[in-house]
Design an enzyme around this catalytic site. Structure first.
Site: not given
Length: 799
Positions: A408, A483, A405
């Site tokens: 990015e 999300d 997670d």
């Protein structure tokens, strides 16, 4: 058309007259007077690469996106020259190169133009960072539609939209918000029933304008790098997607349990809470294969550690979960806490594995542990080190899978939400800044994770998950769409995103069922589960801020509905596994948008809600509250209503009743759908017979069933079973032919055929040309019969 004078005025530069041409086997080079070189590479008969250099100089030819296993080779390549053009011809396409402007026109051999440059390649020097902003503009054909581009939260058809690719942590994003977590710069164009594809292999921030600014122009550009794109010729969308997927790769088969139902939350802790969740699933008889541990299992959010207060004996806990059929999936983030007493931090510092800023200091940013440094996953040495960090977790403690997670990478409390642009990266020996490496950072992290997990769960198969991705990440990892929010709008968004991702070569994908942010009511949760069980990756995940989001959190009625649909997913596991096999071996998307399924029907070009699950199941979620049904489009052909067995003739809209305990599901006539018995987890029960639901058709239909050991790599050495069925239906007879490939011996000995829509009463049966007494086949009236699995031809005669 924009004139050359206008282009100069806008600061753009563009190629001029071709002064030189040469050929080097599959590569053709066209050089202009002002130093532009166009390299055209014929990869396959229908896959052509276009690459442009300025100043006579190409950059090193390197790609993270292109698979090492991509197919190469063609049958014919001919080049002819006229006064004004060069013509390049393969067995599938003809390419015209204009001598005066270097513009391109691509047509089929009959002269039908698929794709044509408007200005074509042009560029603008980037004075702030160096290099060029590289640009390409194409003529938008009349009535042209556009699809693809990964996880964009907008209408499936991108006509009139502008999007950009910059992998972004976008908490609680909304419809049409852009960019999101993934950068997949690939699109499909469709006009006059002819499809093509373009993949812009450039990792800088890129932009795509699908006739938004100018209605007759489609353009794409990037903040740096080269104009380097691949063109795929259809004319079918399915061919375009398969060609792109072959270029960028497919994953290995996952363990079958990875296709089961998974339960997650931020966060399940302490151990007693995890065990309580597991116990509830088994007591309520709701199938579940995996429980996820979010960041709170760690010691102060330090990766590769455990909070000993909340999880005093994690190895024992995971062993006990495994005994009850649960796999344990743990989260690992990229940010490594700056802590001189933390062993992972110490190792990375000693080895020089953290990213540095342009002038030398370490790049740092705030994430969950506080101030962190970030490994440079574009460095192969860092990836090898990172892979080894999984040894204790996987091989010694018993973790089953890993979830990456925040990759990015997400950085808190800074406007950019990510690393500074001057952050330096190795880029596998091609040093660069974060401007170039940003979009592949998460991809390279999960690549390293995949290598480590694969090594240390061996001989089992790896299963990893990523949030951030670039084109080609599907080779390493499943993914989810980040999300989202517990709203009906996000149910619609999730549906479109799954279809778009599958059409973009990335099929192993799901959403946070029920929504991550905020709290669904029972109706929304039930409707989202109904959709989610028909997505390749099926996981409930929530932030937990507003209450619980387990299947039993919304009362008995919703619990029963959720159980019913999760049980249906487990029954369909052999069908889903076969879909995955077709994806990995042939590049066929696991979900098919209606336009993919039937592009000749113009009614499908703007449909967003309906999709085909595998080859034979039509799904349409209910996406509004208080609905007792919905209008939907039934594609051409005949379809059985899954619930009523009514046969519907498609090619039109229809109202379909669907109270909360149902969703619109249809089975294509002629389909043979394999089913397992309901299990509480994969491997709980021995499969004693394979159920085959057969939906009668007058005519011919093909179906298949793929099976193997469900774990391990024997399937790569021929230890698999691929059964291909050919159904031939006539008014008074039914013929089923079976062909089997592979050396795997399935554990069951018989098939149980359940007949749907059989228009006659069975009066006689032949198996491989020998008559068989009906009593020997355990025939149940006109509804079912049991036969040995090894038949070649089953001939059923009616009266």
């Amino acid at each position: 058309m924009i004139t050359n004078t206008e282009l100069e005025y806008k600061g753009n530069l563009y190629p001029n007259q071709i002064i030189d041409f040469k050929q080097d086997t599959d590569k053709l080079y066209f050089t202009t007077e002002n130093g532009v070189i166009l390299q055209i590479t014929v990869m396959r008969n229908s896959t052509i690469r276009f690459r442009y250099a300025t100043g006579h100089t190409f950059e090193p030819d390197f790609s993270y996106a292109v698979s090492e296993d991509a197919s190469r080779g063609y049958n014919r390549l001919e080049v002819t020259e006229t006064d004004n053009e060069y013509y390049i011809e393969t067995t599938r396409v003809k390419i015209l190169v204009d001598k005066a402007s270097l513009r391109i026109q691509i047509s089929d051999l009959e002269g039908n133009i698929f794709n044509e440059d408007e200005i074509g390649f042009h560029w603008e020097e980037n004075y702030e960072y160096g290099g060029n902003t590289v640009k390409m503009s194409k003529i938008t054909q009349t009535g042209e539609s556009f699809y693809g581009m990964g996880d964009k939260a907008t209408h499936l058809n991108l006509k009139g939209k502008r999007v950009n690719n910059w992998v972004t942590d976008q908490y609680a994003y909304g419809k049409d918000q852009d960019p999101l977590y993934k950068a997949i710069p690939f699109y499909i164009g469709l006009h006059q029933n002819k499809a093509y594809g373009i993949f812009f292999d450039n990792t800088f921030r890129s932009y795509f304008d699908f006739a938004h600014e100018r209605r007759n122009v489609t353009s794409f550009w990037a903040d740096g790098g080269e104009m380097n794109y691949y063109f795929f010729f259809g004319p079918d969308i399915s061919k375009v997607v398969r060609l792109y997927t072959d270029l960028t790769g497919t994953p290995e088969l996952p363990p079958l349990w990875a296709l089961g139902y998974h339960q997650s939350k931020w966060s399940y802790f302490p151990e007693s809470r995890v065990k309580e969740i597991a116990k509830q699933f088994r007591e309520l008889r709701i199938p579940c294969d995996a429980i996820y541990l979010d960041i709170d299992y760690m010691d102060g959010f330090r990766c590769f550690t455990w909070d000993k207060d909340h999880f005093p004996e994690p190895k024992r806990m995971m062993k006990e979960l495994k005994e009850d059929g649960f796999k344990t999936v743990v989260m690992i983030d990229p940010g490594i806490k700056i802590d001189k007493d933390y062993w992972v931090y110490q190792e990375a510092m000693e080895k020089g594995y953290f990213c540095r800023r342009g002038d030398g200091p370490y790049m740092h940013g705030k994430v969950w542990p506080g101030e962190c440094n970030f490994p440079d996953f574009t460095n192969p040495d860092v990836r090898a080190w990172w892979a080894e960090l999984y040894k204790e977790f996987m091989a010694e403690m018993g973790v089953d899978a890993v979830w990456n997670d925040m990759n990015e990478p997400a950085v808190m409390e800074v406007p950019s939400k990510t690393a500074p642009l001057d952050t330096r990266h190795n880029f596998d020996g091609h040093p660069c800044t974060h401007r170039k490496a940003h979009n592949v950072y998460g991809m390279q992290m999960v690549r390293a994770t995949y290598e480590g997990v694969k090594k240390y769960v061996y001989p089992k198969r790896p299963f990893v998950i990523t949030r951030a991705a670039f084109a080609g990440t599907q080779r390493y990892s499943s993914t989810w769409t980040g999300d989202n929010v517990a709203t009906w709008e996000h149910l619609w968004i999730a549906n479109v995103q799954m279809q778009r991702m599958c059409m973009s070569g990335y099929s192993f994908v799901g959403s946070d069922i029920g929504g991550f942010a905020e709290q669904p009511n029972g109706e929304l949760f039930a409707r989202w589960v109904q959709l989610g069980v028909f997505h390749p990756f099926c996981r409930v995940h929530s932030s937990g801020d507003h209450g619980d989001q387990e299947p039993w959190s919304f009362g008995t009625e919703v619990t029963d509905i959720v159980r019913k649909f999760i049980e249906l997913r487990y029954q369909l596991l052999p069908y889903l596994y076969t879909m995955f096999y077709q994806y990995t071996t042939h590049g066929i998307p696991m979900l098919q948008s209606l336009v993919y399924y039937d592009q000749e029907d113009s009614q499908t070009h703007f449909r967003t809600d309906e999709f085909i699950f595998g080859d034979h199941i039509l799904v349409c979620p209910v996406q509004e509250p208080n609905a007792q049904g919905r209008r939907m489009y039934i594609p051409r052909g005949k379809w059985y209503d899954f619930w009523t067995e009514e046969v519907i003739v498609g090619g039109k809209e229809k109202w379909v009743a669907a109270d909360l305990d149902k969703m619109p599901l249809f089975i294509k006539e002629g389909a043979i759908i394999p089913k397992y018995p309901v299990q509480q987890y994969v491997g709980e029960v021995q499969i004693e017979e394979l159920v085959l639901d057969l939906y009668y058709k007058e005519g011919v239909e093909l179906s298949s069933v793929y099976e193997d050991s469900q774990e391990g790599f024997d399937y790569t050495q021929g230890k698999y079973s691929l059964r291909k069925f050919k159904l031939i239906g006539k008014p008074k007879e039914l013929i089923i032919q079976q062909h089997k490939d592979g050396a795997f011996i399935t554990p069951y000995e018989s098939f149980k055929f359940n007949f749907h829509g059989l228009p006659f009463k069975i009066s006689g049966i032949e198996i491989d040309n020998e008559k068989v007494a009906l009593k020997d086949l355990k025939i149940n009236g006109n509804n079912s019969l049991i036969v040995d699995k090894n038949f070649t031809e089953l001939h059923i005669v009616g009266k």
